[in-house]
Design a protein around this motif. Structure first.
Motif, mmCIF file in Angstrom:
data_model
loop_
_atom_site.group_PDB
_atom_site.id
_atom_site.type_symbol
_atom_site.label_atom_id
_atom_site.label_comp_id
_atom_site.label_asym_id
_atom_site.label_seq_id
_atom_site.Cartn_x
_atom_site.Cartn_y
_atom_site.Cartn_z
ATOM 1 N N THR A 1 10.445 8.535 7.111
ATOM 2 C CA THR A 1 9.193 8.053 6.795
ATOM 3 C C THR A 1 8.471 8.721 5.824
ATOM 4 N N TYR B 1 6.986 7.189 2.438
ATOM 5 C CA TYR B 1 5.787 7.287 2.125
ATOM 6 C C TYR B 1 5.174 7.602 0.753
ATOM 7 N N SER C 1 6.094 4.407 -1.778
ATOM 8 C CA SER C 1 4.990 3.959 -1.679
ATOM 9 C C SER C 1 4.082 4.570 -2.670
ATOM 10 N N LYS C 2 3.696 5.922 -2.617
ATOM 11 C CA LYS C 2 2.582 6.574 -3.615
ATOM 12 C C LYS C 2 2.970 6.503 -4.714
ATOM 13 N N SER D 1 12.332 1.327 -1.630
ATOM 14 C CA SER D 1 11.966 1.741 -0.198
ATOM 15 C C SER D 1 13.149 1.139 0.761
ATOM 16 N N THR E 1 7.649 -1.697 9.263
ATOM 17 C CA THR E 1 7.094 -0.601 8.306
ATOM 18 C C THR E 1 7.838 -0.708 7.047
ATOM 19 N N THR F 1 6.002 -1.545 3.493
ATOM 20 C CA THR F 1 6.066 -0.620 2.395
ATOM 21 C C THR F 1 6.703 -1.448 1.227
ATOM 22 N N ASP G 1 -0.851 -1.566 11.548
ATOM 23 C CA ASP G 1 -1.341 -1.950 10.356
ATOM 24 C C ASP G 1 -2.032 -2.947 10.120
#
Lengths: 306, 566
Positions: A148, A152, A156-157, A163, B280, B284, B301
């Motif tokens: 995760t 993340y 994502s960032k 992903s 999730t 994403t 979320d």
């Protein structure tokens, strides 16, 4: 050696038979069948479905039919994916799981063992402490947390890694790191402690006294013995990693065996659940056999078949 | 509640513009919330959505230049859509699930098709209905299958016969009974005749439902157990997209079917339908621009997405979440006790806590179907249970009358639900409300889904979570569950008058029929055997790149006329 392997194969078959029998009857003991749904099916449709999948045969007949199927490598049709057989699922899923798992195992061996040796040789140094900290983290943090976090931050960032799914080499980075995390840390700790123990042995002192170069002392004499506990651990680990981790496969949406396995439980997809269980059991048993044989090569004191 | 709902409405999208459906939607809104100003907001949003051109993103994620250098460089438009866990099947005749239904709706077409909330002719060019409203005669258009063969009435006859053959094992064959289909036959290649047992207003809508879709016999023959549908070599379709590739557990690829009769309106070249199970991960990927459409968001979320993301859509759904009160066990065999339980909960507070834009349910029919005069059935029937906490006094009185003043001497009850965080939360809230308002104790037990269904069906429970998504737009899809002996009559409520009433409603003329259905609903509700809690909503996220997509009133995706921004 030959008779040893023969004996082992016989005991493997018996083990597998136990696995099949126990899972078969456990599966059928759970309430709720594969055709349980909110809307009751018309009687004749249910009958036709049960007929199609031989679910209205007496249980013992289903059991023997299943055993016969397994013996001929036919694991039957999936109940919950129409037109797909369990063999199809394993053929499609295993290579995917094995590819990710293979890379994870490779990184465990290539990274974990050398790290363990290094920290053993430099016991109580700064390097050793840093390795210890990371290894403790690796053991303590569950793989899904690592996965995760990777998604993340890197997907994502920073948008560096994809992903989900499989495709380019970038797709493998996240799954391989999260899959190997625990075992890599564990193997490095294991290597370190058994290396430390071996280094205290008399024969190492003898080897050094003979004037052998340190490289040979460590690489040839010490490592061989230090690896025995590591190899013991590696057998079942390889089986587990190659056949797919359901948590990691789910998080990264990898179409491997682990994913099918988890879904089959909730679905009451008897045949898929059993097929994958048997496949996994088979794989684990074979790996344990290979480990046992490997002992003989590494440590001449272990004589197989005696 | 106000805050959440206001946000919900702002995000609500009306993808259809048909008068009736719009009316349903609006009336549904009024039902849920009396604030008329919100309606205006809604209308503005709808108009804005319908009118505005799709925004162009900085980084086109959906376009891939073709490898061959061509002068004009045509762009392949690929829609990336997450369908979640692998559908059990995409064989229209065998499918019984919504995920399969989403794919099938974009691959096949029935006699009629719902677009923009309107029921339009699909494979049928026109139809006639006999004066007694029993016989439909469909005239087929010159449509082609994906392999270039004409679609004929025989393909319908074959497909319907196949579904009804028990040996096929179709899990939805019973819907032919609910549609009151008596006989059907292909008169010639272009004419298909269906007779009904009684006038059935919702039959025509059902011809747009997958179980009624035509099939090619020679295609099905290549994998009669349903394997043909996932085999790109065998699959032949008559809708906008055909199956190009199928990777089990991974994805399926749909490509534009140039033989589709409205192919000139199909703008997307390909659909990558991925099978990402983890919500999730899907979110994403969506937020990273790797997906265009997702419809399974992690519940934690949801509040954030609802508040911050304007590509998050939430629409009411034809479904009711309720509790079944087992009428065969003490003390639930007492109607006063059941009434007390029904009245003592604050539905608005539950919905508020759920943060998913759900709406309090006031009776056992979702506000998604109409009577013969065009009224929303559920609304005209009225509220049988309070939506807020205003029923507590009445609940206390009923409980006292039943012999348990302030809950004294009331035995401990058990709420049974299938394992899920959401169900657990609702159960805990209700547990607390009953404790506070009635002074009674209940315990909570959860079971895994398949086990739970068995328990509930066999009546081995006291109070069980239940939910029902309507199969067609008519109150009968709900009321039909409660007849004596129905496997879905979980509460084991037994009322011969009710059974007789529903039976006569099946053959009655429309006006009488609805009068009977209203009466039937009244009987169910005043028995308090079923405790409605909320009306389901359907939520999804669709990137701004995608224009002209829609969800039908049956909550099925339709990408046939959708387009992707470059």
């Amino acid at each position: 050696m030959g008779s040893y392997i023969f004996k082992r194969v016989i005991s493997m078959i018996i083990t597998l038979w136990f696995v099949i029998t126990i899972t078969f009857f456990l599966m059928h003991a759970i309430p709720g069948g594969p055709f349980t749904s909110e809307k009751e099916l018309p009687e004749e449709v249910l009958e036709a479905l049960n007929e199609k999948y031989h679910l209205n045969d007496p249980l013992y007949k289903q059991y023997f039919d299943y055993l016969a199927g397994v013996a001929t490598f036919d694991l039957g049709p999936s109940f919950k994916r129409i037109g797909v057989t369990v063999n199809d699922l394993i053929i499609a899923g295993f290579p995917v799981s094995a590819k990710v798992g293979g890379l994870a195992i490779l990184s465990i061996i290539v990274v974990g063992i050398p790290i363990g040796i290094t920290s053993a040789l430099k016991q109580n140094s700064l390097t050793d402490y840093i390795v210890t900290i990371f290894a403790t983290l690796g053991i303590a943090v569950p793989s899904f947390v690592i996965a995760t976090l990777i998604i993340y931050f890197f997907s994502s960032k920073f948008s560096i890694l994809p992903s989900h799914g499989m495709g380019t080499w970038k797709h493998y980075i996240g799954p391989v790191i999260s899959l190997s995390g625990f075992s890599l840390a564990f193997v490095s700790r294991l290597t370190r402690s058994s290396m430390l123990e071996v280094l205290q042995q008399d024969y190492i002192r003898t080897a050094r006294a003979k004037g052998l170069p340190e490289f040979v002392v460590i690489g040839k004499h010490a490592l061989k013995n230090a690896l025995i506990p590591v190899i013991t651990y590696m057998g079942p680990m390889i089986a587990a990693i190659l056949t797919g981790s359901f948590v990691i496969e789910r998080i990264f949406a990898i179409p491997g065996m682990g994913k099918h396995f988890v879904e089959s439980v909730g679905n009451r997809d008897y045949t898929v659940l059993m097929g994958i269980t048997i496949f996994y059991a088979f794989f684990a048993i074979v790996m344990i056999l290979i480990v046992d044989i490997a002992y003989g090569f590494i440590d001449p004191r272990i004589k197989l078949g005696e | 509640m106000n805050q959440t709902f206001a946000e919900c409405v702002k995000k609500c999208i009306l993808v259809d513009d048909h008068q009736v459906k719009k009316k349903y939607f609006m009336e549904g809104i009024i039902l849920f919330k009396k604030n008329l100003a919100l309606l205006l907001v809604l209308i503005m949003v709808v108009v804005a959505f319908a009118g505005c051109a799709p925004k162009v993103e900085d980084e086109p994620v959906v376009e891939e230049p073709t490898t061959e250098p061509v002068v004009e460089e045509p762009v392949v438009k690929v829609l990336k859509w997450n369908v979640g866990s692998e559908p059990k099947t995409i064989d229209p005749g065998l499918n019984a699930a919504s995920d399969g239904g989403d794919l099938i709706n974009n691959m096949f077409e029935g006699l009629m098709r719902e677009i923009g909330g309107e029921l339009l002719p699909g494979m049928a060019e026109s139809y006639t209905l006999s004066d007694d409203q029993i016989t439909y005669t469909f005239t087929l258009r010159d449509a082609l299958w994906s392999d270039g063969e004409p679609v004929t009435a025989y393909d319908f006859e074959y497909a319907w016969t196949r579904v009804l053959d028990p040996a096929t094992g179709s899990e939805y064959s019973w819907i032919f009974d609910e549609a009151a289909v008596d006989t059907f036959r292909a008169i010639d290649e272009k004419t298909f005749e269906v007779t009904l047992l009684a006038p059935t207003p919702y039959f025509l809508g059902l011809t747009g439902f997958y179980t009624f879709f035509p099939l090619r016999e020679d295609a099905v023959a290549k994998g009669p157990d349903g394997g043909w549908a996932i085999n790109p070599e065998a699959s032949i379709v008559n809708g906008p997209f055909y199956l190009e590739e199928y990777k089990t557990g991974d994805k399926l690829v749909l490509a534009k079917n140039d033989n589709y009769w409205q192919a000139d309106q199909v703008k997307i070249d390909k659909i990558d339908a991925l099978m990402i199970v983890d919500a999730t991960t899907a979110l994403t990927a969506y937020e990273a621009g790797e997906l265009d459409v997702i419809d399974n968001m992690p519940s934690e979320d949801m509040p954030r997405l609802m508040a911050e993301d304007d590509t998050f859509y939430i629409i009411p759904m034809d479904g009711v979440y309720y509790y079944s009160l087992n009428t065969t066990v003490e003390p639930l065999d007492n109607v006063l006790v059941r009434k007390a339980l029904n009245y003592a909960i604050d539905r608005a507070a539950i919905v508020d806590a759920m943060k998913g834009g759900q709406l309090p349910a006031v009776n056992m029919v979702s506000p998604a179907s109409y009577d013969n005069e065009g009224n929303v059935f559920s609304e005209k029937a009225g509220a049988y249970v309070p939506t807020d906490g205003s029923g507590v006094e009445e609940a206390k009185a009923a409980l006292a009358e039943a012999g348990y003043p302030d809950g004294e001497g009331f035995p401990s009850l058990e709420i049974m639900y299938n394992t899920s965080e959401g169900h657990k939360m609702v159960a805990e809230i209700i547990q607390e409300m009953w404790k506070t308002n009635l002074g009674i104790d209940v315990t909570l037990t959860n079971q895994e889904w398949a086990v739970f269904q068995d328990t509930r069906r066999h009546g081995n429970y006291q109070i069980a979570r239940s939910g029902w998504i309507g199969d067609y737009s008519d109150p009968m899809t709900y009321l039909g569950m409660f007849v004596t002996g129905s496997p879905m009559n979980y509460a084991r409520w037994d009322n011969a008058d009710y059974d007789a009433l529903l039976d006569s409603a099946k053959t009655a003329a429309p006006a009488d029929r609805f009068a009977m259905l209203y009466e039937a609903l009244d009987m169910v509700m005043t028995s308090y055997a079923y405790m409605p809690i909320y009306v389901y909503t359907d939520s999804m996220m669709v990137s701004d790149n995608v224009a002209d997509w829609e969800k039908t009133t049956r909550n099925v995706f339709w990408f046939g006329f959708a387009d992707l921004a470059e």
